[in-house]
Design a protein around this motif. Sequence first.
Motif, short mmCIF file in Angstrom:
data_model
loop_
_atom_site.label_atom_id
_atom_site.label_comp_id
_atom_site.label_asym_id
_atom_site.label_seq_id
_atom_site.Cartn_x
_atom_site.Cartn_y
_atom_site.Cartn_z
N THR A 82 41.73 37.52 40.38
CA THR A 82 40.43 36.90 40.65
C THR A 82 39.84 36.28 39.39
O THR A 82 39.29 35.18 39.43
N TYR A 83 39.91 37.01 38.28
CA TYR A 83 39.25 36.54 37.06
C TYR A 83 40.23 35.94 36.06
O TYR A 83 39.85 35.68 34.92
N ASN A 84 41.47 35.76 36.47
CA ASN A 84 42.46 35.12 35.58
C ASN A 84 42.46 35.81 34.22
O ASN A 84 42.28 35.19 33.18
N THR A 85 42.66 37.11 34.25
CA THR A 85 42.57 37.87 33.00
C THR A 85 43.73 38.85 32.91
O THR A 85 44.33 39.21 33.93
N THR A 86 44.05 39.26 31.70
CA THR A 86 45.08 40.28 31.51
C THR A 86 44.41 41.60 31.14
O THR A 86 43.55 41.65 30.26
N ALA B 59 53.61 44.95 38.07
CA ALA B 59 53.78 45.21 39.49
C ALA B 59 55.24 45.54 39.81
O ALA B 59 55.52 46.42 40.62
N SER B 60 56.17 44.87 39.12
CA SER B 60 57.57 45.17 39.41
C SER B 60 57.96 46.52 38.81
O SER B 60 58.71 47.29 39.39
N ILE B 61 57.40 46.81 37.63
CA ILE B 61 57.68 48.10 37.00
C ILE B 61 57.14 49.23 37.88
O ILE B 61 57.71 50.30 37.96
N SER B 62 56.04 48.95 38.56
CA SER B 62 55.40 50.03 39.32
C SER B 62 56.30 50.55 40.43
O SER B 62 56.09 51.63 40.94
N ALA B 63 57.28 49.77 40.78
CA ALA B 63 58.19 50.24 41.82
C ALA B 63 59.04 51.41 41.30
O ALA B 63 59.55 52.20 42.06
N ILE B 64 59.16 51.49 39.99
CA ILE B 64 60.01 52.53 39.41
C ILE B 64 59.24 53.83 39.25
O ILE B 64 58.19 53.85 38.62
N GLN C 265 42.55 53.86 39.92
CA GLN C 265 44.00 53.85 39.70
C GLN C 265 44.46 52.42 39.43
O GLN C 265 43.76 51.45 39.79
N ALA C 266 45.64 52.29 38.83
CA ALA C 266 46.12 50.96 38.43
C ALA C 266 46.01 49.95 39.58
O ALA C 266 45.51 48.84 39.39
N SER C 267 46.45 50.36 40.75
CA SER C 267 46.48 49.39 41.86
C SER C 267 45.08 48.95 42.28
O SER C 267 44.91 47.89 42.88
N ASP C 268 44.06 49.75 41.97
CA ASP C 268 42.69 49.35 42.29
C ASP C 268 42.26 48.14 41.46
O ASP C 268 41.25 47.50 41.76
N VAL C 269 42.98 47.86 40.37
CA VAL C 269 42.55 46.84 39.42
C VAL C 269 43.37 45.55 39.55
O VAL C 269 42.99 44.51 39.02
N TYR C 270 44.49 45.62 40.26
CA TYR C 270 45.38 44.45 40.33
C TYR C 270 44.63 43.17 40.72
O TYR C 270 44.82 42.12 40.11
N SER C 271 43.76 43.27 41.73
CA SER C 271 43.13 42.05 42.23
C SER C 271 42.16 41.44 41.22
O SER C 271 41.95 40.24 41.19
N ILE C 272 41.59 42.28 40.37
CA ILE C 272 40.66 41.76 39.35
C ILE C 272 41.40 40.82 38.40
O ILE C 272 40.88 39.79 37.98
N ARG C 273 42.65 41.16 38.12
CA ARG C 273 43.43 40.32 37.20
C ARG C 273 43.58 38.91 37.76
O ARG C 273 43.47 37.93 37.03
N LEU D 10 35.50 59.13 41.71
CA LEU D 10 34.57 58.40 40.83
C LEU D 10 35.18 57.03 40.58
O LEU D 10 35.67 56.72 39.50
N LYS D 11 35.16 56.22 41.62
CA LYS D 11 35.86 54.93 41.56
C LYS D 11 34.92 53.80 41.15
O LYS D 11 33.73 53.83 41.45
N GLY D 12 35.49 52.80 40.53
CA GLY D 12 34.73 51.60 40.22
C GLY D 12 35.48 50.76 39.21
O GLY D 12 36.12 51.29 38.30
N ALA D 13 35.46 49.45 39.40
CA ALA D 13 36.08 48.55 38.43
C ALA D 13 35.33 47.23 38.47
O ALA D 13 35.21 46.60 39.52
#
Length: 638
Positions: free
Chosen positions: A244-248, A442-447, A234-242, A208-211
Motif C-alpha cells: 500500500t505504501y510502497n515501502t520496505t 514471502a517466499s522464505i515464509s513458506a519454509i 505478526q509478520a503477515s499482518d504487515v505485508y499489505s502495508i508494504r 495487542l494488534k496494530g500496525a
Amino acid sequence: MFLPSLTFLVLPTFLQTITALNFAFEEIQLTEAETLSNPSIRFGDLNNPAPPSAEPCKVTPQDQDWPTDTEWADFNATLGGVLLKPRPLALPCYNETTVGGGSTYNATRCEAVKSGWGNMALHANDPISVRSQWATGDSCVPTGQPNSKCSQGGYPVYVINATTVRHVQMAVNFARNKNIRVVVKNSGHDFNGKNIGAHSLSIWVHNLKGAEYHADYTTSNYAGRALVVGAGTQASDVYSIRTTYNTTIQLPGGATVGVVGGYAQGGGHSSYSSLYGLTADNVLRIHAVTADGKFVTADPDTNQDLYWAFRGGGGGNFGIVTSMVIAAFPQTPLASSSISFSTLPRAGQPGLSVDTFWQGVETYFSYGIAICEEGGLGYDFIRHSTSGNSTGLTFTVSISLPFKTASEVREFLQPLRDQLREIGIMRSVQDESTNTTPDNDASISAIGDTVHHTLIASRLFQRSNFATPSSLSELRAAVRYFVEEGGYDFHGQTYNPSLETDAYDTDNAVHPGFRTAIMHAQGYERTHHWDGVEPVVPVAEQAQRHDRMQSYIQRWKEITPGSGSYMNEGDAQTKDWKDAFWGENYERLEGVKRKFDPWGMFWVLGGVGSDAWEVRGSSGGGREGLFTQDGTLCKVEI
Ligand SMILES: Cc1cc2nc3c(=O)[nH]c(=O)nc-3n(C[C@H](O)[C@H](O)[C@H](O)COP(=O)(O)OP(=O)(O)OC[C@H]3O[C@@H](n4cnc5c(N)ncnc54)[C@H](O)[C@@H]3O)c2cc1C
Ligand SMILES: *[C@@H]1O[C@H](CO)[C@@H](O)[C@H](O)[C@H]1NC(C)=O
Ligand SMILES: *[C@@H]1O[C@H](CO)[C@@H](O)[C@H](O)[C@H]1NC(C)=O
Ligand SMILES: *[C@@H]1O[C@H](CO)[C@@H](O)[C@H](O)[C@H]1NC(C)=O
Ligand SMILES: *[C@@H]1O[C@H](CO)[C@@H](O)[C@H](O)[C@H]1NC(C)=O
Ligand SMILES: *[C@@H]1O[C@H](CO)[C@@H](O)[C@H](O)[C@H]1NC(C)=O
Ligand SMILES: *[C@@H]1O[C@H](CO)[C@@H](O)[C@H](O)[C@H]1NC(C)=O
C-alpha cells in the motif's frame, strides 16, 4: 503547582510530542487511585524494591500462599473478565480418566488437533500452546493413545488475554505482589520454550494488534518513514502495508512470527540485514510495562539504558513491550537466483561424489563476503535425504541482492557458476530461473512455518572464516563434520549487519559478533522430539541428543573464537550462554536488569540474569538433563 493555567495550556502539546502513544489500547492504563483500594495490584517501587516474599520459590497452586479461587475471581472481575484458565490443546485426545475430570476425549476434535499440529498458526492462536513442546515436558501431545497421561506440565495456570496496557500492568502487579511466576507469550515460536512456565500467570500479548505506517515520523533525531507496531502483530499482518505504501519493512521470514516480541528484541534478521542492519538496529521508540508495573517509554531521550537493552537484550527480560516504532525504508527491490546440487541422481544424471559436493559448498562459501558487500542475503540449506547419512545430501541456496535486476544477479553469480562447472558440478546443478520480486520474505515464509526441528544450535561465522583459501577449507571441514558425522541438517544465512549499513542506530545490546559476521549458521536435528505417531522421546534420550549436538557445535566454536550465537535461533541451554548471546555487552545488560527488574520478575532460560534462578523438580532435570519448564522457579542458593 503554582501556575495551573500555564500548565493547562502547555500540557497538551507536551503530551503530543514527547509521550505520544501509539495505540488506543495504550491509553487505557492502571491508575494509582485504583490501586489504593486494591493492594493486590499496587505498583512496585524500583527505588525500594522490597521482596514480595521471603520464600525462595515462586508460589505454586499447592502452596498456601497461592491466591484462593475467590481472589482469582476478584482479580478477573477487576480485569473485566479477560482471565483465562486454558487446558492444553491436545486435551480431546485423552481419556477423561487420565486428565483429572471433565469430559475430554473426542475422536473428531483429536483428529483435527493432530492434523493441524504441524501448522504454527494453530499454536500462535492458542493462549498457551507453543512450538517447542519438549519444554512443557511433552505433557500433553496429541496422541493416538487416549489412555496415556496428559497434564498441564510446563504450561501456565492462568492467562491474561491482554487487550490494553492496563491488563498488562495489572498482571505484572498482581504477580509481583503475590510472588507468582510470570511468562509472556506472543506467537509461541521460541525454540527454547521461553514463552511458558509451570505454575505461572501468562501474559498473552497476541491480541495487542496494530500496525500503522507514518511517512514522516519525527523524533529528536529522526524524520522519515516508520512503522508503528503493536506487540501481537505478526509478520503477515504487515505485508499489505508494504504494498500500500510502497515501502520496505524488515520482517521475520516466518509469516506467523511476531514483529516486536522476541524477534525485534533479540536482533531480528530479514532479507535486508546486510543493507539496513538488524531490526533491533532500526527501533526508534519502545513502549513497555516494566517490572514495577509502570508504563514507560524507551527511546534515545528517555530511559536510554532500557532503550539500549531492549534492542538485543532479548524478549522476556526487561519488561513487556506493548508497541514499538521501527524505521521503514524506501521500497527496495531484490532480485534473486537459486542454485542447487546433490549427491542424489537427478534428471538422468548420476549424483555427485561426496567430496565434489563439499567442494561445491566451499565454492559457494567463497562468495560469502562478496554477497554481503553487495548488501545481499544468501539463504542456504544442506539437507539429508536419510538420517545420519552422507550419501543423500542436497545443497540449495537462494541469493538475493538489492537494487539489482534479474540479469545483474545472474551476471554477479556467473563466476560462481563457472567455478562450479570447473569442478564438475554444473552437470547436476539445478539452476533455477532468476526472478525479480519486491521482497523475498514471502517466499522464505513458506519454509519452516511449521512445528519442526526444535533442537537447534547457532553460530556466527566471522569474516575471517571466509577470508582465505585455508580458512574457507577449515570452515567447510567444520560444517561437513557437523552434517556428516553429526547427521544434522544445516541452514546458513549469509548476511552482515555491519556498523556500515544504513541502519538507524547500531549502538545496542546485540552480540558485537554480528557486526563482523558473514554467516549466521544454524544446525538442527532433522526430526523433532515428537513425530506425531510414536510416544514422545523419553527425556533421557532428549537430553543425550542435546548433549550430542553441543559436542558437535564445539567444532564451530573452535574456529570462531570471540564470536557468538543468535539467541533467537540458538540453544538457550548452552553452558556459555552469556558469552554466546551477548559477549562483552553482558555486564552492562545485567546492570540494566538489576535497575529495572530488581525482583527478578521476568525470567527466561538463558536470559539476562537468569543464573539467579532455576527451575526445580522439572521432568527434564535442568542443567544436568534438559531444561523443561514443568517445575518450580526458585532462587539459586548461593
Ligand atoms: C518459522 C520461523 C521463522 C523465523 N524467522 C525468523 C527470521 O526471519 N528472522 C529472525 O530474526 N528470527 C526468525 N525466527 C526466530 C524468531 O525471531 C524467534 O522465534 C522469536 O523468539 C519469536 O518471537 P515471538 O515474540 O514471535 O514468539 P514467542 O515465542 O511468543 O516469544 C519469544 C520470546 O519473547 C518474549 N516476548 C514475546 N513478546 C514479548 C513482548 N511483547 N515483550 C517482552 N517479551 C516478549 C517471550 O516471553 C519469549 O521469551 C523464526 C522462527 C521460526 C520458528
Ligand atoms: C473471567 O470472567 C469471564 C467473564 O465473566 C469468564 O467468562 C471467565 O471464565 C472468567 N475466567 C476464569 C478463569 O474464571
Ligand atoms: C477411557 O477409560 C475407560 C476406563 O478405563 C475405558 O472404559 C474407555 O474405553 C476409555 N476410552 C478410550 C477412548 O480409550
Ligand atoms: C466431538 O466434537 C465435535 C466437533 O467439535 C462435535 O461436533 C461432537 O458433537 C463431539 N462429540 C462428542 C461425543 O462430544
Ligand atoms: C481474547 O480476546 C480477544 C479480543 O477481545 C477475543 O477476540 C478472543 O476471543 C479472546 N480469546 C480467548 C481465548 O478468550
Ligand atoms: C516506490 O518507491 C520506489 C523507491 O523509492 C520508487 O522508485 C518507485 O517509483 C515507487 N513506486 C511507486 C508506484 O510509487
Ligand atoms: C546411506 O544410504 C545408502 C543408500 O540408501 C545406504 O546404502 C547406506 O548404507 C547408508 N549409510 C548409512 C551410514 O546409513
